[in-house]
Design a protein around this motif. Structure first.
Motif, PDB file in Angstrom:
ATOM      1  N   MET A   1       0.724  -1.109  -0.048  1.00  0.00           N
ATOM      2  CA  MET A   1       0.149   0.136   0.086  1.00  0.00           C
ATOM      3  C   MET A   1       0.883   1.071   0.012  1.00  0.00           C
ATOM      4  O   MET A   1       1.827   1.303   0.757  1.00  0.00           O
ATOM      5  CB  MET A   1      -0.991   0.054   1.220  1.00  0.00           C
ATOM      6  CG  MET A   1      -1.845   1.294   1.358  1.00  0.00           C
ATOM      7  SD  MET A   1      -2.910   1.081   2.796  1.00  0.00           S
ATOM      8  CE  MET A   1      -3.982  -0.287   1.947  1.00  0.00           C
ATOM      9  N   PRO A   2       0.611   2.215  -0.762  1.00  0.00           N
ATOM     10  CA  PRO A   2       1.272   3.513  -0.855  1.00  0.00           C
ATOM     11  C   PRO A   2       1.464   4.169   0.565  1.00  0.00           C
ATOM     12  O   PRO A   2       0.614   3.930   1.296  1.00  0.00           O
ATOM     13  CB  PRO A   2       0.435   4.209  -1.945  1.00  0.00           C
ATOM     14  CG  PRO A   2      -0.172   3.492  -2.785  1.00  0.00           C
ATOM     15  CD  PRO A   2      -0.597   2.370  -1.792  1.00  0.00           C
ATOM     16  N   ALA A   3       2.453   4.894   0.754  1.00  0.00           N
ATOM     17  CA  ALA A   3       2.901   5.534   1.884  1.00  0.00           C
ATOM     18  C   ALA A   3       1.857   6.782   2.031  1.00  0.00           C
ATOM     19  O   ALA A   3       1.203   7.255   1.346  1.00  0.00           O
ATOM     20  CB  ALA A   3       4.153   6.285   2.158  1.00  0.00           C
ATOM     21  N   ASN A   4       1.409   7.112   3.289  1.00  0.00           N
ATOM     22  CA  ASN A   4       0.650   8.352   3.705  1.00  0.00           C
ATOM     23  C   ASN A   4       0.902   9.576   2.876  1.00  0.00           C
ATOM     24  O   ASN A   4       2.101   9.802   2.717  1.00  0.00           O
ATOM     25  CB  ASN A   4       0.441   8.464   5.121  1.00  0.00           C
ATOM     26  CG  ASN A   4      -0.170   7.494   5.933  1.00  0.00           C
ATOM     27  OD1 ASN A   4      -1.240   6.916   5.351  1.00  0.00           O
ATOM     28  ND2 ASN A   4       0.220   7.052   7.091  1.00  0.00           N
ATOM     29  N   PRO A   5      -0.039  10.323   2.200  1.00  0.00           N
ATOM     30  CA  PRO A   5       0.275  11.406   1.602  1.00  0.00           C
ATOM     31  C   PRO A   5       0.912  12.457   2.298  1.00  0.00           C
ATOM     32  O   PRO A   5       0.320  12.868   3.375  1.00  0.00           O
ATOM     33  CB  PRO A   5      -1.030  11.526   0.841  1.00  0.00           C
ATOM     34  CG  PRO A   5      -1.801  10.819   0.787  1.00  0.00           C
ATOM     35  CD  PRO A   5      -1.493   9.892   2.318  1.00  0.00           C
ATOM     36  N   GLY A  50       0.234  30.391 -10.647  1.00  0.00           N
ATOM     37  CA  GLY A  50      -0.409  31.611 -11.329  1.00  0.00           C
ATOM     38  C   GLY A  50      -0.380  32.824 -10.292  1.00  0.00           C
ATOM     39  O   GLY A  50      -0.229  32.902  -9.220  1.00  0.00           O
ATOM     40  N   ALA A  51      -0.695  33.896 -10.943  1.00  0.00           N
ATOM     41  CA  ALA A  51      -0.627  35.063 -10.550  1.00  0.00           C
ATOM     42  C   ALA A  51      -1.487  35.080  -9.210  1.00  0.00           C
ATOM     43  O   ALA A  51      -2.754  34.733  -9.217  1.00  0.00           O
ATOM     44  CB  ALA A  51      -1.003  36.511 -11.173  1.00  0.00           C
ATOM     45  N   GLY A  52      -1.214  35.655  -7.982  1.00  0.00           N
ATOM     46  CA  GLY A  52      -2.275  35.740  -6.903  1.00  0.00           C
ATOM     47  C   GLY A  52      -2.379  34.391  -6.210  1.00  0.00           C
ATOM     48  O   GLY A  52      -3.623  34.209  -5.839  1.00  0.00           O
ATOM     49  N   SER A  53      -1.578  33.246  -6.595  1.00  0.00           N
ATOM     50  CA  SER A  53      -1.765  32.048  -5.848  1.00  0.00           C
ATOM     51  C   SER A  53      -0.431  31.447  -5.489  1.00  0.00           C
ATOM     52  O   SER A  53       0.666  31.959  -5.703  1.00  0.00           O
ATOM     53  CB  SER A  53      -2.715  31.183  -6.737  1.00  0.00           C
ATOM     54  OG  SER A  53      -2.132  30.958  -7.989  1.00  0.00           O
ATOM     55  N   ARG A  54      -0.715  30.318  -4.665  1.00  0.00           N
ATOM     56  CA  ARG A  54       0.522  29.618  -4.349  1.00  0.00           C
ATOM     57  C   ARG A  54       0.060  27.935  -4.455  1.00  0.00           C
ATOM     58  O   ARG A  54      -0.978  27.535  -4.426  1.00  0.00           O
ATOM     59  CB  ARG A  54       1.193  29.811  -3.025  1.00  0.00           C
ATOM     60  CG  ARG A  54       0.209  29.597  -1.721  1.00  0.00           C
ATOM     61  CD  ARG A  54       0.530  29.883  -0.457  1.00  0.00           C
ATOM     62  NE  ARG A  54      -0.282  29.709   0.674  1.00  0.00           N
ATOM     63  CZ  ARG A  54      -0.205  28.757   1.382  1.00  0.00           C
ATOM     64  NH1 ARG A  54       0.490  27.629   1.068  1.00  0.00           N
ATOM     65  NH2 ARG A  54      -1.317  28.589   2.179  1.00  0.00           N
ATOM     66  N   MET A  55       1.200  27.139  -4.991  1.00  0.00           N
ATOM     67  CA  MET A  55       0.901  25.660  -4.977  1.00  0.00           C
ATOM     68  C   MET A  55       1.547  24.952  -3.816  1.00  0.00           C
ATOM     69  O   MET A  55       2.393  24.968  -3.178  1.00  0.00           O
ATOM     70  CB  MET A  55       1.275  25.179  -6.313  1.00  0.00           C
ATOM     71  CG  MET A  55       0.944  25.957  -7.359  1.00  0.00           C
ATOM     72  SD  MET A  55      -0.656  25.153  -8.342  1.00  0.00           S
ATOM     73  CE  MET A  55       0.153  24.013  -9.135  1.00  0.00           C
ATOM     74  N   VAL A  56       0.573  23.860  -3.389  1.00  0.00           N
ATOM     75  CA  VAL A  56       1.108  22.834  -2.478  1.00  0.00           C
ATOM     76  C   VAL A  56       1.064  21.462  -3.266  1.00  0.00           C
ATOM     77  O   VAL A  56       0.158  21.172  -3.989  1.00  0.00           O
ATOM     78  CB  VAL A  56       0.196  22.763  -1.097  1.00  0.00           C
ATOM     79  CG1 VAL A  56       1.017  21.727  -0.240  1.00  0.00           C
ATOM     80  CG2 VAL A  56       0.084  24.159  -0.629  1.00  0.00           C
ATOM     81  N   LEU A  57       2.127  20.659  -3.233  1.00  0.00           N
ATOM     82  CA  LEU A  57       2.312  19.575  -3.950  1.00  0.00           C
ATOM     83  C   LEU A  57       2.299  18.157  -3.025  1.00  0.00           C
ATOM     84  O   LEU A  57       2.839  18.389  -2.109  1.00  0.00           O
ATOM     85  CB  LEU A  57       3.762  19.551  -4.925  1.00  0.00           C
ATOM     86  CG  LEU A  57       3.695  20.861  -5.679  1.00  0.00           C
ATOM     87  CD1 LEU A  57       5.461  20.923  -6.323  1.00  0.00           C
ATOM     88  CD2 LEU A  57       2.782  21.206  -6.707  1.00  0.00           C
ATOM     89  N   TRP A  58       1.936  17.244  -3.573  1.00  0.00           N
ATOM     90  CA  TRP A  58       1.970  15.888  -2.813  1.00  0.00           C
ATOM     91  C   TRP A  58       2.415  14.845  -3.985  1.00  0.00           C
ATOM     92  O   TRP A  58       1.836  14.785  -5.129  1.00  0.00           O
ATOM     93  CB  TRP A  58       0.674  15.391  -2.572  1.00  0.00           C
ATOM     94  CG  TRP A  58       0.172  16.049  -1.290  1.00  0.00           C
ATOM     95  CD1 TRP A  58       0.101  15.272   0.014  1.00  0.00           C
ATOM     96  CD2 TRP A  58      -0.521  17.186  -0.956  1.00  0.00           C
ATOM     97  NE1 TRP A  58      -0.094  16.361   0.834  1.00  0.00           N
ATOM     98  CE2 TRP A  58      -0.826  17.270   0.334  1.00  0.00           C
ATOM     99  CE3 TRP A  58      -0.729  18.177  -1.881  1.00  0.00           C
ATOM    100  CZ2 TRP A  58      -1.469  18.626   1.128  1.00  0.00           C
ATOM    101  CZ3 TRP A  58      -1.392  19.533  -1.274  1.00  0.00           C
ATOM    102  CH2 TRP A  58      -1.566  19.615   0.143  1.00  0.00           C
ATOM    103  N   THR A 107      -7.068  14.096   1.796  1.00  0.00           N
ATOM    104  CA  THR A 107      -6.049  15.062   2.545  1.00  0.00           C
ATOM    105  C   THR A 107      -5.875  16.435   1.999  1.00  0.00           C
ATOM    106  O   THR A 107      -5.540  17.395   2.505  1.00  0.00           O
ATOM    107  CB  THR A 107      -4.290  14.250   2.056  1.00  0.00           C
ATOM    108  OG1 THR A 107      -4.335  12.975   2.809  1.00  0.00           O
ATOM    109  CG2 THR A 107      -3.150  15.324   2.409  1.00  0.00           C
ATOM    110  N   LEU A 108      -6.223  16.422   0.602  1.00  0.00           N
ATOM    111  CA  LEU A 108      -6.236  17.816   0.145  1.00  0.00           C
ATOM    112  C   LEU A 108      -7.375  18.736   0.585  1.00  0.00           C
ATOM    113  O   LEU A 108      -7.378  19.878   0.985  1.00  0.00           O
ATOM    114  CB  LEU A 108      -6.238  17.600  -1.409  1.00  0.00           C
ATOM    115  CG  LEU A 108      -5.148  17.783  -2.127  1.00  0.00           C
ATOM    116  CD1 LEU A 108      -4.067  16.539  -1.874  1.00  0.00           C
ATOM    117  CD2 LEU A 108      -5.407  17.703  -3.710  1.00  0.00           C
ATOM    118  N   THR A 109      -8.580  17.752   0.784  1.00  0.00           N
ATOM    119  CA  THR A 109      -9.566  18.645   1.595  1.00  0.00           C
ATOM    120  C   THR A 109      -9.468  19.122   2.885  1.00  0.00           C
ATOM    121  O   THR A 109      -9.808  20.328   2.981  1.00  0.00           O
ATOM    122  CB  THR A 109     -10.933  17.666   1.450  1.00  0.00           C
ATOM    123  OG1 THR A 109     -11.193  17.050   0.125  1.00  0.00           O
ATOM    124  CG2 THR A 109     -12.140  18.312   2.005  1.00  0.00           C
TER     125      THR A 109
END
Length: 331
Positions: A1-5, A50-58, A107-109
């Motif tokens: 099973m994949p690791a926890n995100p 994009g302008a006025g935003s930031r990203m979080v990656l998994w 996780t994302l929610t």
């Protein structure tokens, strides 16, 4: 099973290579025949929000450390949109239906709610299991989109001649990159006029377009190594922007360009300016960027006017997608 995100707080070059492998496998499975982005182009988009935003990656890896899924959470920082989030979850075709997507979405929610968001949006291909996946998790369909593709060699002859047709009281202008200073104010107003385009029931928030905002958007495109082209119709009465269209050329030498915004200020509508500026853009691309053979665009199904304009230009249906929205609990 994949690791926890867990979020990628400091992604490495190997993380981005693994991310690219998952994306390529998913695109080949879900949209066969369509071009896949280069690793460099994908990395640029992941590291330049994009302008006025930031990203979080998994990035989720399996027991053998092979990448099995990716996810992005885009958090908006503009005052009128800080309650919004966009999510994208991609699971490698060989690892689907094993619970990875469900764990990632949960996780994302939680991350979006923790960031103070009240609304979360995800886009999926129409008619695919992705719709059921979101619907069973309380997401609601709010906007249907038609993606279209134009083959430049197939542009109708009458469209090729449109740039030469006079539009009394207007003239065409062109620039690459940031808007010229003397047009910045009216260009921002033209961008703001897109607020009345059909968006279904989707919560899009409120965006304040000003000269700095349009410059910032152009800088983001440049930071990704892409090229932003703009054709505008200027009013000869006051030399302001009456309408415009934008096109982004890829950084990875892909033959497919992406249509960005097109808008005409309400007071200038009814003169065919939208079709005029878009036909001039096509001519410029054909004449000056011969490596570009196709242009891709998307429009809300409710935006019948722009869909009709694109059909007249020679665009043909490519695929359909659906925007789903989840209302998060109020904080």
């Amino acid at each position: 099973m994949p690791a926890n995100p867990t979020p990628l707080n400091a992604p490495t070059a190997e993380d981005f290579r693994a991310w690219h492998r998952v994306q390529c496998a998913a695109l080949a499975h879900d949209r066969p025949g369509e071009p896949v982005p280069s690793q460099a182009a994908l990395t640029a988009r992941l590291t330049t929000a994009g302008a006025g935003s930031r990203m979080v990656l998994w990035l989720v890896r399996g027991p053998g450390e092979e990448a099995v899924a990716t996810a992005t959470l885009r958090l908006f920082e503009d005052p009128g949109r800080s309650h919004l989030a966009e999510v994208d979850v991609t699971v490698h075709p060989a690892h689907r239906r094993l619970g990875t997507g469900s764990r990632l979405l949960s996780t994302l929610t939680e991350a979006a709610a923790g960031a103070g968001c009240r609304s979360m949006v995800a886009e999926v291909m129409a008619g695919t299991p992705g719709e059921g996946f979101l619907a069973t998790r309380e997401f609601v369909p709010v906007l249907r989109l038609t993606w279209q593709l134009l083959t430049l060699e197939e542009v109708p002859d009458r469209i090729r001649k449109l740039p030469d047709v006079a539009h009394h009281g207007y003239r065409l202008a062109f620039w690459e990159g940031e808007v010229p200073g003397h047009l910045a104010d009216s260009f921002a107003r033209a961008h703001a006029s897109m607020a009345d385009m059909p968006t279904g029931d989707m919560d899009t928030g409120e965006l304040d377009w000003d000269p700095e905002r349009v410059r910032q958007a152009a800088r983001v495109v440049a930071a990704r190594g892409e090229r932003l082209l703009t054709v505008a119709a200027l009013s000869e009465a006051d030399h302001s922007v009456a309408g415009f269209t934008e096109l982004v050329l890829p950084a990875d030498r892909s033959p497919r360009a992406q249509q960005y915004g097109t808008a005409v200020l309400p007071v200038h509508r009814g003169h065919g300016l939208g079709l005029w500026v878009k036909s001039e853009m096509l001519r410029r691309v054909r004449d000056h960027f011969p490596s570009i053979t196709h242009i891709q665009t998307d429009n809300a199904d409710d935006n019948r006017h722009m869909l009709a304009v694109n059909t007249a230009l020679g665009f043909r249906p490519l695929r359909r997608t659906v925007e789903y929205q989840l209302r998060l609990a109020e904080g």
